[in-house]
Write an enzyme that holds these catalytic residues in place. Structure first.
Site, short mmCIF file in Angstrom:
data_model
loop_
_atom_site.label_atom_id
_atom_site.label_comp_id
_atom_site.label_asym_id
_atom_site.label_seq_id
_atom_site.Cartn_x
_atom_site.Cartn_y
_atom_site.Cartn_z
N GLU A 37 4.66 -0.79 9.67
CA GLU A 37 6.07 -0.81 10.07
C GLU A 37 6.08 -0.53 11.57
O GLU A 37 5.51 0.47 12.00
CB GLU A 37 6.82 0.28 9.31
CG GLU A 37 8.30 0.25 9.54
CD GLU A 37 9.00 1.39 8.79
OE1 GLU A 37 10.15 1.67 9.14
OE2 GLU A 37 8.40 1.99 7.88
N ARG A 263 -4.92 8.38 1.24
CA ARG A 263 -4.75 8.29 2.69
C ARG A 263 -5.64 9.31 3.37
O ARG A 263 -6.09 10.27 2.77
CB ARG A 263 -3.29 8.47 3.08
CG ARG A 263 -2.70 9.84 2.75
CD ARG A 263 -1.33 10.03 3.40
NE ARG A 263 -0.45 8.89 3.23
CZ ARG A 263 0.21 8.29 4.23
NH1 ARG A 263 0.08 8.70 5.46
NH2 ARG A 263 1.01 7.28 3.99
N LYS A 273 4.04 9.31 11.54
CA LYS A 273 4.61 8.76 12.78
C LYS A 273 5.86 9.52 13.19
O LYS A 273 6.12 9.68 14.38
CB LYS A 273 4.93 7.29 12.58
CG LYS A 273 3.70 6.42 12.65
CD LYS A 273 4.05 4.96 12.53
CE LYS A 273 4.25 4.59 11.09
NZ LYS A 273 4.40 3.14 10.88
P1 ATP Z 1 3.25 7.35 8.41
O1 ATP Z 1 3.42 8.05 7.11
O2 ATP Z 1 2.19 7.90 9.27
O3 ATP Z 1 4.51 7.14 9.16
P2 ATP Z 1 3.32 4.83 7.15
O4 ATP Z 1 2.65 4.75 5.86
O5 ATP Z 1 4.80 4.90 7.17
O6 ATP Z 1 2.65 5.94 8.03
P3 ATP Z 1 2.99 2.11 7.86
O7 ATP Z 1 3.18 1.50 9.17
O8 ATP Z 1 3.95 1.78 6.79
O9 ATP Z 1 2.90 3.66 8.09
O10 ATP Z 1 1.50 1.89 7.35
C1 ATP Z 1 0.79 0.68 7.43
C2 ATP Z 1 -0.37 0.76 6.49
O11 ATP Z 1 -1.22 1.84 6.87
C3 ATP Z 1 0.06 1.03 5.08
O12 ATP Z 1 -0.66 0.15 4.22
C4 ATP Z 1 -0.29 2.46 4.84
O13 ATP Z 1 -0.60 2.67 3.51
C5 ATP Z 1 -1.50 2.66 5.76
N1 ATP Z 1 -1.60 4.05 6.18
C6 ATP Z 1 -0.67 4.80 6.79
N2 ATP Z 1 -1.08 6.06 6.97
C7 ATP Z 1 -2.34 6.11 6.46
C8 ATP Z 1 -3.33 7.15 6.33
N3 ATP Z 1 -3.10 8.39 6.77
N4 ATP Z 1 -4.50 6.84 5.74
C9 ATP Z 1 -4.74 5.60 5.32
N5 ATP Z 1 -3.86 4.59 5.39
C10 ATP Z 1 -2.68 4.83 5.95
MG MG Z 2 6.04 3.47 6.26
#
Ligand code: ATP
Ligand code: MG
Length: 567
Positions: A37, A263, A273
């Site tokens: 995102e 994760r 984020k």
């Molecule tokens: P955050 O919780 O840090 O804001 P998010 O999951 O909202 O992260 P996205 O941009 O939606 O962030 O994530 C893109 C991809 O990265 C998704 O497939 C998500 O599952 C993966 N991802 C995000 N954070 C992690 C993590 N800590 N470890 C492994 N994969 C991750």
């Molecule tokens: Mg997200």
């Protein structure tokens, strides 16, 4: 976690894909995607997902798409979109022509929503957001059906069309999937799939005032792109029934398999984020790419290499169970990589001037130094030596305790690649009493740092010629948070109350070996005895050289392992 795991060690997702290939599923195709995102910069957790998705595609001769999950029009995303592409490329991966946006599919998603309505599987609800929440029930209580749940297909089609045309205000209606308000899985209690947001979108402009929600968008985007394995993090496990429901009901030609993994969590930092954005907005750090940030751009600016990050992701493995990885392991991976590759230099961070009183005035020698003892093919270089040099302030003590083997009055030490010197006098600041200069003698017979008569010294110091020294600013870093888990509950205050006040130390007037004057960006060096350093990508100039310490030489990971704290 098995840290001995070497590249190519198997894990459950790789096994699933292998089995699928053996069974002839998906006609032998492997298509994955990385779907960020664009609401922030990528962090080391994303790196794990990138290495996994792009890595699997590469390994099995498939491909990996980069897809921006840009269904929320509220965010100004251009900076994020650019940084994300740059970071993925920098990590060493390439999506080729397969760059997509969820917003590319708004037309198709709308058609799918209309189909659902036509099948009696979706309805326009006119409850308020508050009421929808109330009606939803709880984990222990079933939800209640909305009074609008049984609107006719025609009425729903008409209302949805009018939602699209902009006849209603935000929040007046939503479109919900009609599944089961009593489902033990809250995600299945008639989830909202479209909402009104009268707001332009940075890619589709004013075309839409209704926007699809994540659970509806994601599975369909996967299906539209022909993804075979949709790999995501564990918190989406409970969403999988909805993922499958949407694709089953709509009978999409492609039905990707969602697979969840744990994760990455790291000690001494926050990762979401939203929290990283707070650090940026509240000025705790200088930006998303501050070298203390766990973002990919921060790590890059700190001096991490793509190889070290990929190696880290490989070592931590892929599992189904959540765990926390020591930051020290990430540092270990960097040290391992740079130890092989980084040329050695000498740099004095906190200088103390030394005058070698029996060294001829005006003489200057060039002494040969080895560039990397781990890799002799990296050759040697010449280091200028003269009557005045700098050594590290900490390497001298006027009244040393018993086990201090470095320089003190009357003691002899080796200057690396140069000579043995003995301290014969010291000069103090009259007012403060601080030692400001040392007088030493050298033994010309020890040129190169070798003793001709087998005489031993207990310490070897690094040094820099005063005349030729490069003046530089050096920034030393420590964890952003002192506590291993800055988000721990019950300790009082939020994570911002747990910042490490000493996470950044700026040193001015450091004295570096002159060869570092033409350091190029994205290069890295070992300063002997001090750690690995790199020119700061943003602030380094020839007039004002700025270096970051990437990591010290101390292997804290090995120490943790010995103490049994990490396995
Ligand atoms: P955050 O919780 O840090 O804001 P998010 O999951 O909202 O992260 P996205 O941009 O939606 O962030 O994530 C893109 C991809 O990265 C998704 O497939 C998500 O599952 C993966 N991802 C995000 N954070 C992690 C993590 N800590 N470890 C492994 N994969 C991750
Ligand atoms: Mg997200």
């Amino acid at each position: 976690m098995n840290t001995n795991e070497s590249s190519g060690a198997s894990h459950f997702i790789r096994n699933i894909i292998r089995e699928d290939l053996e069974a002839g599923k998906n006609d032998g195709r492997v298509i994955t995607r990385f779907p960020p995102e664009p609401n922030g910069y990528l962090h080391i957790g994303h790196a794990k997902s990138i290495c996994l998705n792009f890595g699997l595609a590469r390994e099995f001769g498939g491909r990996c798409h980069l897809r921006f999950d840009d269904t929320n029009p509220a965010k100004e995303e251009v900076e994020y979109i650019e940084s994300i592409q740059e970071d993925v490329r920098w990590l060493g991966f390439d999506w080729g022509e397969h760059l997509y946006h969820a917003s590319d599919y708004f037309d198709e998603l709308y058609d799918y929503a209309v189909q659902l309505i036509g099948m009696g599987k979706a309805y326009v609800d006119s409850l308020t957001a508050e009421e929808i929440r109330e009606y939803r029930g709880t984990l222990t209580q079933p939800g209640r059906e909305s009074p609008y749940r049984n609107r006719s297909v025609d009425e729903n089609l008409d209302l949805f069309e009018r939602m699209r045309r902009g006849e209603f205000e935000d929040g007046e209606h939503v479109l919900r999937a009609k599944i089961d308000m009593a489902s033990p899985n809250m995600n299945m209690r008639d989830p909202t799939i479209y909402r009104i947001r009268r707001m332009p979108h940075h890619r589709t402009g004013d075309k839409w005032v209704i926007y699809p929600l994540y659970d509806f968008t994601h599975c369909l985007s996967d299906a539209i792109e022909g993804i075979t394995h949709s790999v995501c993090t564990l918190e989406f496990e409970d969403h999988r029934p909805l993922y499958d429901w949407v694709l089953d009901v709509l009978q999409t030609p492609c039905h990707p398999q969602q697979i969840e993994f744990a994760r990455l969590n790291l000690t001494h930092t926050v990762m979401s984020k939203r929290k990283l954005l707070r650090l940026v907005q509240e000025g705790v750090v200088s930006g998303w790419d501050d070298p203390r940030m766990p973002t990919i751009s921060g790590l890059r600016r700190r001096g991490y290499t793509p190889e070290s990050i990929r190696n880290f992701c490989d070592r931590i493995g892929v599992a189904k169970r959540n765990s926390v990885v020591e930051f020290a392991l990430l540092e270990y991976c960097l040290r391992q990589d740079l130890n092989r590759r980084a040329p050695r230099y000498m740099g004095v961070l906190k200088p103390l001037k030394v005058v070698i009183v029996n060294y001829p005035e005006g003489l200057e020698e060039n002494l040969e130094a080895i560039n990397n003892p781990e890799d002799i093919s990296m050759g040697t270089r010449m280091v200028p030596f003269s009557r005045e040099i700098y050594i590290e302030r900490d390497d001298f003590m006027e009244n040393p305790p018993k086990k201090f083997y470095r320089l003190s009055p009357g003691k002899e030490v080796r200057l690396r690649y140069a000579y043995f010197i003995t301290c014969v006098d010291l000069i103090k600041d009259e007012k403060t009493g601080e030692v400001v200069e040392l007088h030493c003698t050298y033994d010309p017979a020890t040129r190169g740092g070798d003793s001709p008569d087998g005489r031993k010294v207990k310490a070897t110091l690094h040094w820099v010629s005063a005349k030729k020294a490069l003046n530089a600013e050096v920034r030393l870093y420590d964890h952003l948070f002192t506590q291993s888990d800055p988000e721990e509950e019950g300790a009082g205050g939020d994570f911002l109350a747990r910042l490490n006040p000493r996470s950044l130390e700026v040193l001015h007037d450091c004295k570096l070996e002159p060869g570092l004057a033409d350091a190029s960006k994205e290069s890295f060096y070992q300063f002997e005895r001090l750690g690995y350093f790199c020119p700061d990508i943003k602030d380094f100039t020839l007039e004002h050289p700025v270096f970051n310490r990437s990591v010290t030489l101390r292997d804290t990971w090995a120490k943790l392992q010995k103490a049994g704290k990490a396995d």
